[in-house]
Write an enzyme that holds these catalytic residues in place. Structure first.
Site, PDB file in Angstrom:
ATOM      1  N   GLU A  34       0.848  -1.206   0.000  1.00 38.96           N
ATOM      2  CA  GLU A  34       0.000   0.000   0.000  1.00 38.96           C
ATOM      3  C   GLU A  34       0.874   1.243   0.000  1.00 38.96           C
ATOM      4  OE1 GLU A  34      -3.107  -0.062  -1.156  1.00 38.96           O
ATOM      5  OE2 GLU A  34      -3.657  -1.415   0.474  1.00 38.96           O
ATOM      6  N   HIS A  35       0.480   2.223  -0.777  1.00 35.70           N
ATOM      7  CA  HIS A  35       1.232   3.481  -0.937  1.00 35.70           C
ATOM      8  C   HIS A  35       2.650   3.228  -1.465  1.00 35.70           C
ATOM      9  CE1 HIS A  35      -1.685   6.381   0.666  1.00 35.70           C
ATOM     10  NE2 HIS A  35      -2.092   5.377   1.401  1.00 35.70           N
ATOM     11  N   GLY A 121     -16.087   5.265  -2.842  1.00 38.01           N
ATOM     12  CA  GLY A 121     -15.120   5.903  -1.947  1.00 38.01           C
ATOM     13  C   GLY A 121     -14.687   4.968  -0.829  1.00 38.01           C
ATOM     14  N   GLY A 123     -12.385   2.386  -0.819  1.00 38.02           N
ATOM     15  CA  GLY A 123     -11.077   1.733  -0.809  1.00 38.02           C
ATOM     16  C   GLY A 123     -10.957   0.607  -1.821  1.00 38.02           C
ATOM     17  N   SER A 125     -11.570   1.300  -5.014  1.00 34.34           N
ATOM     18  CA  SER A 125     -11.318   2.050  -6.228  1.00 34.34           C
ATOM     19  C   SER A 125     -12.469   2.063  -7.229  1.00 34.34           C
ATOM     20  CB  SER A 125     -10.032   1.567  -6.895  1.00 34.34           C
ATOM     21  OG  SER A 125      -9.488   2.670  -7.540  1.00 34.34           O
ATOM     22  N   SER A 126     -13.592   2.529  -6.738  1.00 35.16           N
ATOM     23  CA  SER A 126     -14.732   2.732  -7.636  1.00 35.16           C
ATOM     24  C   SER A 126     -14.364   3.763  -8.701  1.00 35.16           C
ATOM     25  CB  SER A 126     -15.959   3.201  -6.841  1.00 35.16           C
ATOM     26  OG  SER A 126     -15.609   4.256  -5.972  1.00 35.16           O
ATOM     27  N   GLU A 159      -7.301  10.770 -13.624  1.00 40.32           N
ATOM     28  CA  GLU A 159      -7.396  10.949 -12.162  1.00 40.32           C
ATOM     29  C   GLU A 159      -6.363  11.988 -11.689  1.00 40.32           C
ATOM     30  OE1 GLU A 159      -9.400   8.763 -10.014  1.00 40.32           O
ATOM     31  OE2 GLU A 159      -8.779   9.928  -8.272  1.00 40.32           O
ATOM     32  N   ASP A 171      -4.466   0.997  -9.310  1.00 41.59           N
ATOM     33  CA  ASP A 171      -5.903   0.731  -9.403  1.00 41.59           C
ATOM     34  C   ASP A 171      -6.330   0.479 -10.841  1.00 41.59           C
ATOM     35  OD1 ASP A 171      -5.688   1.352  -6.770  1.00 41.59           O
ATOM     36  OD2 ASP A 171      -6.704   3.275  -6.894  1.00 41.59           O
TER      37      ASP A 171
END
Ligand code: GLA
Length: 386
Positions: A34-35, A121, A123, A125-126, A159, A171
């Site tokens: 993550e990140h 929203g 998590g 990734s809609s 994005e 994503d």
């Protein structure tokens, strides 16, 4: 899924009175890493059976008419007037149209309806599901012959530049490259990737949505990015060859600890350790050692909580509650953080208990009910043939 497709298709027919092309565009999970994507590191995501369905048909003029089934909202614009809107959701669509136009691809206006069951929203990734879905649709409708990587890059650019979130490529990549029962180990620098089987007869992936949505998520996300860049700038003075935190070992980082602003140092510690965890976690998968894999998920969560500081009380509660249960291999917050969801690996015979106990703990601590979804790893964005 089929009900969802029928619902979106019916809305399209009612609004626009003609036949659309239907696209299924999945939300993603990320097992670990993550990140790390915008730090040119490693991630391990997959596409899921939760998806946004887009019904799309091109027009002869430049008008764009959008309908969001889940909000019952319309939005009309034209290719010459793509601007951010207060409704927010049109921006994901407008952003994609805008980057396609900028890149010089020949497209016209379109009619589009969409709806889905990816927590918004949350998590999963809609947003990338909408962007990747429309990029895929444009490629299909206008015969642009773009490969999936180009589509992922365009969706990410939408994005980054139009919506304003400086996200990495994970994503969109998972959304477009996903395959059934496989996760993707992606090197976010070279964009080389490898599929790892993720198929367990007796284990399920559980996404627990805290239902917390924090407005500061975007600004904090972009701030984390800057802090990592600050870390790289400092380290480059000592190691001129490095380009990102990906190139630095923990020992090399610690050697210059005293020169760091403490917050920036913590951020760097997290990223370097998380990258290493992804590599080790992939080895666990090859050995089919879910116990070890799960431990790394817990470690990832602690790093996100204490070093990267993107968790929140609600996400911590969900992870702590999961960790107390028999049959849970690992659990951690997933995605950007500041609300959204956790991902847990749970033995199938423990799912019922997981839902009961985690919901009860969460209710007791917050007064709210979490939304708990069992998800499957599925194929990436595709046209639905009816
Ligand atoms: C969001 C971003 C991704 C990634 C994750 C954190 O989902 O869109 O690019 O940075 O956060 O891993």
């Amino acid at each position: 899924m089929n009900d969802l497709v029928q619902k979106v298709k019916a809305s399209f027919l009612e609004k626009f009175g003609r036949q659309p092309v239907l696209i299924a565009s999945p939300g993603r999970i990320n097992l670990i890493g993550e990140h790390t994507d915008y730090n040119e590191g490693f991630v391990l995501p997959g596409a899921t059976d939760r998806a946004i369905i887009l019904a799309v048909a091109p027009r002869k003029d430049d008008t764009c008419r959008f309908y969001a089934c889940d909000f019952n909202q319309d939005f009309v614009t034209s290719l010459g007037h793509l601007e951010r809107s207060d409704l927010h959701w049109p921006d994901y669509l407008q952003g994609v149209l805008s980057v396609f136009l900028q890149a010089g691809y020949k497209i016209s206006g379109l009619d589009l309806a969409f709806g889905g069951n990816v927590p918004i929203g949350g998590g999963m990734s809609s947003s990338a599901a909408i962007e990747g879905g429309l990029a895929f649709a444009l490629n299909y409708l206008y015969d642009l012959h773009l490969d999936l990587l180009t589509l992922a890059r365009l969706a990410r650019q939408a994005e980054n530049d139009f919506v304003g979130v400086k996200c990495g490529i994970m994503d969109m990549f998972a959304n477009l490259f996903g395959q059934t029962k496989r996760v993707i180990k992606l090197d976010c620098r070279s964009l080389e990737f490898e599929y790892y089987p993720f198929e367990w007869e007796k284990v399920r992936i559980v996404v627990s949505d805290s239902l917390v949505r924090r407005a500061l998520a975007t600004s904090e996300y972009n701030l984390r990015r800057q802090q990592c860049e600050a870390g790289v700038n400092l380290l480059q003075k000592h190691y001129p060859g490095i380009k990102s935190l990906r190139d630095v070992t923990f020992t090399r980082l610690v050697a210059y600890q005293t020169e760091f602003e403490p917050t920036v140092f913590k951020r760097c510690v997290y990223v370097i350790k998380e990258n290493h965890r992804v590599e080790l976690a992939c080895e666990d998968l090859l050995r089919r050692d879910l116990v070890s894999f799960g431990q790394r998920m817990y470690e990832s969560h602690l790093g996100l909580r204490d070093e990267y500081e993107v968790s929140c009380r609600e996400l911590d509660l969900l992870v702590e509650s999961a960790a107390r249960l028999d049959g849970v291999y690992g659990s951690r917050m997933m995605g950007a953080g500041f609300g959204g969801c956790t991902i847990s690996l749970v033995r199938s015979d423990a799912i019922k208990l997981f839902k009961e106990k985690v919901s009860a703990d969460y209710r007791q601590a917050t007064g709210k009910e979490p939304a708990i979804h069992v998800v499957r790893i599925e194929a990436g964005t595709r046209v639905i043939q009816e």
